[in-house]
Design a protein around this motif. Structure first.
Motif, PDB file in Angstrom:
ATOM      1  N   MET A   1       0.839  -1.193   0.000  1.00 45.43           N
ATOM      2  CA  MET A   1       0.000   0.000   0.000  1.00 45.43           C
ATOM      3  C   MET A   1       0.876   1.246   0.000  1.00 45.43           C
ATOM      4  O   MET A   1       1.800   1.354   0.786  1.00 45.43           O
ATOM      5  CB  MET A   1      -0.891  -0.021   1.248  1.00 45.43           C
ATOM      6  N   ARG A   2       0.551   2.169  -0.877  1.00 48.08           N
ATOM      7  CA  ARG A   2       1.269   3.451  -0.903  1.00 48.08           C
ATOM      8  C   ARG A   2       0.428   4.495  -0.165  1.00 48.08           C
ATOM      9  O   ARG A   2      -0.774   4.612  -0.434  1.00 48.08           O
ATOM     10  CB  ARG A   2       1.460   3.915  -2.348  1.00 48.08           C
ATOM     11  N   THR A   3       1.055   5.241   0.718  1.00 46.84           N
ATOM     12  CA  THR A   3       0.283   6.242   1.467  1.00 46.84           C
ATOM     13  C   THR A   3      -0.362   7.267   0.535  1.00 46.84           C
ATOM     14  O   THR A   3      -1.411   7.809   0.844  1.00 46.84           O
ATOM     15  CB  THR A   3       1.165   6.980   2.495  1.00 46.84           C
ATOM     16  N   SER A   4       0.264   7.492  -0.637  1.00 44.73           N
ATOM     17  CA  SER A   4      -0.313   8.471  -1.560  1.00 44.73           C
ATOM     18  C   SER A   4      -1.656   7.987  -2.112  1.00 44.73           C
ATOM     19  O   SER A   4      -2.444   8.792  -2.596  1.00 44.73           O
ATOM     20  CB  SER A   4       0.652   8.740  -2.714  1.00 44.73           C
ATOM     21  N   GLU A   5      -1.892   6.691  -2.032  1.00 46.46           N
ATOM     22  CA  GLU A   5      -3.171   6.157  -2.523  1.00 46.46           C
ATOM     23  C   GLU A   5      -4.052   5.663  -1.374  1.00 46.46           C
ATOM     24  O   GLU A   5      -4.971   4.874  -1.570  1.00 46.46           O
ATOM     25  CB  GLU A   5      -2.899   4.983  -3.485  1.00 46.46           C
ATOM     26  N   TYR A   6      -3.710   6.086  -0.167  1.00 43.65           N
ATOM     27  CA  TYR A   6      -4.344   5.540   1.034  1.00 43.65           C
ATOM     28  C   TYR A   6      -4.929   6.695   1.824  1.00 43.65           C
ATOM     29  O   TYR A   6      -4.768   7.853   1.455  1.00 43.65           O
ATOM     30  CB  TYR A   6      -3.251   4.802   1.827  1.00 43.65           C
ATOM     31  N   LEU A   7      -5.599   6.375   2.944  1.00 41.67           N
ATOM     32  CA  LEU A   7      -6.096   7.438   3.821  1.00 41.67           C
ATOM     33  C   LEU A   7      -5.379   7.348   5.166  1.00 41.67           C
ATOM     34  O   LEU A   7      -5.702   6.500   5.988  1.00 41.67           O
ATOM     35  CB  LEU A   7      -7.613   7.297   4.002  1.00 41.67           C
ATOM     36  N   ILE A   8      -4.366   8.216   5.327  1.00 41.40           N
ATOM     37  CA  ILE A   8      -3.701   8.324   6.633  1.00 41.40           C
ATOM     38  C   ILE A   8      -4.455   9.417   7.375  1.00 41.40           C
ATOM     39  O   ILE A   8      -4.311  10.583   7.053  1.00 41.40           O
ATOM     40  CB  ILE A   8      -2.224   8.729   6.472  1.00 41.40           C
ATOM     41  N   ALA A   9      -5.264   9.024   8.341  1.00 41.07           N
ATOM     42  CA  ALA A   9      -6.143  10.019   8.964  1.00 41.07           C
ATOM     43  C   ALA A   9      -5.662  10.395  10.355  1.00 41.07           C
ATOM     44  O   ALA A   9      -6.450  10.570  11.279  1.00 41.07           O
ATOM     45  CB  ALA A   9      -7.564   9.462   9.011  1.00 41.07           C
ATOM     46  N   THR A  10      -4.340  10.537  10.515  1.00 37.67           N
ATOM     47  CA  THR A  10      -3.812  10.878  11.841  1.00 37.67           C
ATOM     48  C   THR A  10      -4.187  12.304  12.213  1.00 37.67           C
ATOM     49  O   THR A  10      -4.381  13.154  11.350  1.00 37.67           O
ATOM     50  CB  THR A  10      -2.279  10.755  11.855  1.00 37.67           C
ATOM     51  N   GLN A  11      -4.287  12.547  13.508  1.00 41.09           N
ATOM     52  CA  GLN A  11      -4.524  13.921  13.957  1.00 41.09           C
ATOM     53  C   GLN A  11      -3.829  14.162  15.288  1.00 41.09           C
ATOM     54  O   GLN A  11      -3.547  13.226  16.036  1.00 41.09           O
ATOM     55  CB  GLN A  11      -6.020  14.221  14.028  1.00 41.09           C
ATOM     56  N   LYS A  12      -3.549  15.429  15.563  1.00 41.82           N
ATOM     57  CA  LYS A  12      -2.770  15.756  16.770  1.00 41.82           C
ATOM     58  C   LYS A  12      -3.576  15.598  18.039  1.00 41.82           C
ATOM     59  O   LYS A  12      -3.082  15.116  19.041  1.00 41.82           O
ATOM     60  CB  LYS A  12      -2.288  17.217  16.673  1.00 41.82           C
ATOM     61  N   GLU A  13      -4.845  15.995  17.974  1.00 42.73           N
ATOM     62  CA  GLU A  13      -5.636  16.056  19.205  1.00 42.73           C
ATOM     63  C   GLU A  13      -6.670  14.939  19.224  1.00 42.73           C
ATOM     64  O   GLU A  13      -7.083  14.450  18.181  1.00 42.73           O
ATOM     65  CB  GLU A  13      -6.385  17.399  19.286  1.00 42.73           C
ATOM     66  N   SER A  14      -7.080  14.590  20.440  1.00 43.49           N
ATOM     67  CA  SER A  14      -8.240  13.699  20.547  1.00 43.49           C
ATOM     68  C   SER A  14      -9.323  14.458  21.307  1.00 43.49           C
ATOM     69  O   SER A  14      -9.033  15.391  22.045  1.00 43.49           O
ATOM     70  CB  SER A  14      -7.856  12.407  21.261  1.00 43.49           C
ATOM     71  N   PRO A  15     -10.589  14.068  21.123  1.00 39.84           N
ATOM     72  CA  PRO A  15     -11.663  14.825  21.771  1.00 39.84           C
ATOM     73  C   PRO A  15     -11.593  14.711  23.294  1.00 39.84           C
ATOM     74  O   PRO A  15     -11.056  13.729  23.819  1.00 39.84           O
ATOM     75  CB  PRO A  15     -12.936  14.155  21.246  1.00 39.84           C
TER      76      PRO A  15
END
Ligand code: ATP
Ligand code: MG
Ligand code: MG
Ligand code: MG
Length: 566
Positions: A1-15
């Motif tokens: 899997m290439r990240t350019s064709e993937y969904l890396i949905a990381t985020q800094k904060e959590s609720p």
């Protein structure tokens, strides 16, 4: 899997509502997203983990001779009326109507459906034993969905149901499933304990839970290092306080929204003479003002027997009390889902659960009845304070002292006996040609909850540290400044192709990002191995391997990398 064709949905904060680390990390690493309370979307990385867990569970079920089927999520109410759980199950059961105003439920569990199926499909003892399972979405309208997918309303469970001509056969399958569960949790790499447990609303006599040890767990697990003894504290307490009374007796706590006046409740207090009720207590819920009626049913009696007495208080709706309200009202945990059904010793704890002089009464202000007491026939096996089992107490088996740890319930198995087969008349012709009711077992695993439990045990300040068996990818290739270096790009692409050819699940981070961003994302997502490709090491025909769990780094020759890591 290439990240350019993937969904890396990381985020800094959590609720802010994400109180525990697994919930925070599942959001930050982009595994799940909340749709509404207790409802979650599984993003690509989360789904990969979910599929891994599912495959391990499926494989161990198949090895244990369980056979996979798939039942509908939507179930007709008739079946639940037949089993008695339409009334017993309480508000966790989501009830819906179709366009013809017919009642249905969204399945929180499938005992009724499977029993009706087996009743029609199996007619001879020669077809037994039979163990059927499914891996499927369940719905429970949890009073307090929390901790992300740990306690959600929609979740995935593996549920198996076994059918037997006799209890020896049930016991054999039960032991086999117990072993299969141990295999599953070991393969996933969890620190877990099987413990004896209360069988809750599901019913039956013998029951074990499987707990992943973690501080965020909602259950207390008591165990002795000196023996195999391990129990859910709820049950350790019940056992520690002495002999069980009649094991057939059961405690039910009912919420009686119909009780509008003090007279209603007082009248009900006087029905204790009814042959199916042994003890009866009424108490008003603090939050809701509902009346809770606690009754001990004699012997084989069920709530339906009480309903049959047609007492006005019990005219519909008769619903089982909600466990959290019961906890708040009676001050003790009655364990398990919505309806409450416990071995007797818990009930007869007068000091904790049933102190005298209750205030009970109506759903109307100033209509309360003070000084309500045990009615009659108080069992003579009074016991110590339920909440008194503490670390250091002697183990109920006499061997060693109890330790108490927090646990997350990830699996639960039961010997149900005839509870559902009798209600739904599920039997076969036995060897002598007679119709015989079947013995049943049921076996649940919280597939989605396992993922949160695994994260609780495997994380550090940078993110998740997946056990290899359930990691979304085994390896991530991190090329540094690939978009500026022909050489880095070439090696990265070659290794990527080689890993795929070797059958390894590999993620290739080919985004146009700074190395720092890539490192942070990949540590957060928790991929067990990273292969970092940079100009400097390429001068020596080397790349760097880093182990996510241990933090160890090593340089590997380019032509050894694939062999080394597969
Ligand atoms: P709990 O005590 O946590 O409410 P339970 O005893 O009600 O769980 P069971 O009826 O024994 O659950 O169901 C089998 C398994 O399903 C549980 O051991 C757990 O792993 C999982 N499970 C139950 N409820 C939920 C939920 N709301 N969200 C996620 N998993 C759940
Ligand atoms: Mg439970
Ligand atoms: Mg529950
Ligand atoms: Mg359970």
């Amino acid at each position: 899997m290439r990240t350019s064709e993937y969904l890396i949905a990381t985020q800094k904060e959590s609720p802010a509502e994400a109180e525990i680390v697994s919930h925070q990390l599942m959001i930050r690493a982009g595994l799940v997203r909340k749709l509404a309370s207790g409802l979650y979307t599984w993003l690509p990385t989360g789904l990969r983990v979910l599929n891994k867990v599912t495959e391990i569970v499926r494989d161990e079920m198949n090895k244990a001779a369980a056979i996979e089927i798939s039942m509908p999520v939507v179930q007709p109410a008739d079946l639940w009326q037949e089993s008695g759980r339409w009334e017993e199950y309480g508000p966790e059961l989501l009830r819906i109507k179709d366009r013809h105003q017919r009642d249905f439920v969204l399945g929180p569990t499938h005992e009724e459906v499977i029993t009706a199926l087996v009743k029609n499909e199996v007619s001879s003892y020669k077809q037994l034993p039979l163990n059927l399972y499914q891996i499927q979405t369940k719905f429970r309208d949890e009073v307090r969905p929390r901790f992300g997918i740990m306690r959600s309303r929609e979740f995935i469970m593996k549920d198996a149901y076994s059918f037997h001509a006799d209890s020896e056969s049930l016991d054999q399958t039960y032991q086999r499933m117990h072993q299969a569960y141990c295999n599953i949790f070991e393969r996933i790499g969890l620190d877990y304990r099987p413990v004896i447990a209360d069988s809750g609303s599901i019913g039956g006599a013998v029951s074990h839970e499987f707990h992943v040890l973690a501080e965020s767990g909602e259950d207390d697990i008591a165990f002795s290092q000196a023996s195999d003894y391990a129990a859910n504290v709820e049950l350790a307490e019940a056992l520690a306080i002495g002999e069980r009374a009649d094991p057939k007796e059961s405690l039910k706590i009912i919420d009686t929204p119909n009780a509008k006046t003090i007279e209603d409740v007082a009248a009900f207090l006087n029905t204790g003479a009814d042959k199916c009720i042994k003890t009866l207590i009424v108490k008003a819920g603090e939050d809701t003002g509902h009346q809770f009626v606690a009754i001990v049913l004699r012997g084989d009696h069920t709530l339906n027997d009480i309903k049959a007495t047609k007492h006005p208080l019990l005219s519909s709706p008769l619903v089982m009390a909600n466990e959290h309200e019961v906890k708040e009202t009676f001050g003790v945990s009655f364990g398990s889902i919505g309806p409450v059904n416990l071995p007797c010793p818990i009930l007869v704890d007068r000091s904790a659960a049933m102190c005298s002089d209750f205030i009970c009464g109506a759903n109307t202000d100033d209509k309360h009845y003070t000084g309500a007491n045990f009615d009659r026939d108080v069992p003579d096996y009074e016991v110590a304070d339920l909440r008194n089992v503490v670390a250091g107490d002697p183990s109920p088996d006499g061997k060693g002292k109890l330790e108490i740890r927090k646990g997350i319930e990830v699996g639960h198995i039961f010997q149900l006996g005839e509870k559902y087969s009798k209600a739904l008349n599920c039997g076969v012709l036995n060897e002598s040609g007679k119709h015989q009711i079947l013995q049943m077992g049921c076996y649940g695993i919280g597939i989605t909850r396992i993922i949160a439990a695994a994260i609780e045990q495997n994380n550090d300040k940078f993110g998740i540290q997946w056990p290899e068996a359930i990691a979304p990818f085994k390896i991530v290739i991190i090329p540094m400044n690939m978009h500026k270096s022909q050489r880095v790009a070439e090696v990265a692409n070659r290794l990527y192709t080689d890993f795929i050819a070797a059958g390894v699940e590999v993620l290739f981070d080919d985004r146009k990002e700074r190395p720092g961003v890539m490192f942070n994302d990949m540590e957060l997502i928790g991929i067990p191995h990273s292969v970092v490709i940079g100009e400097r090491n390429l001068d020596n025909l080397q790349v760097e391997h880093k182990n996510r769990k241990t933090g160890e780094k090593q340089l590997l020759n380019i032509d050894e990398v694939v062999a080394c890591l597969t």
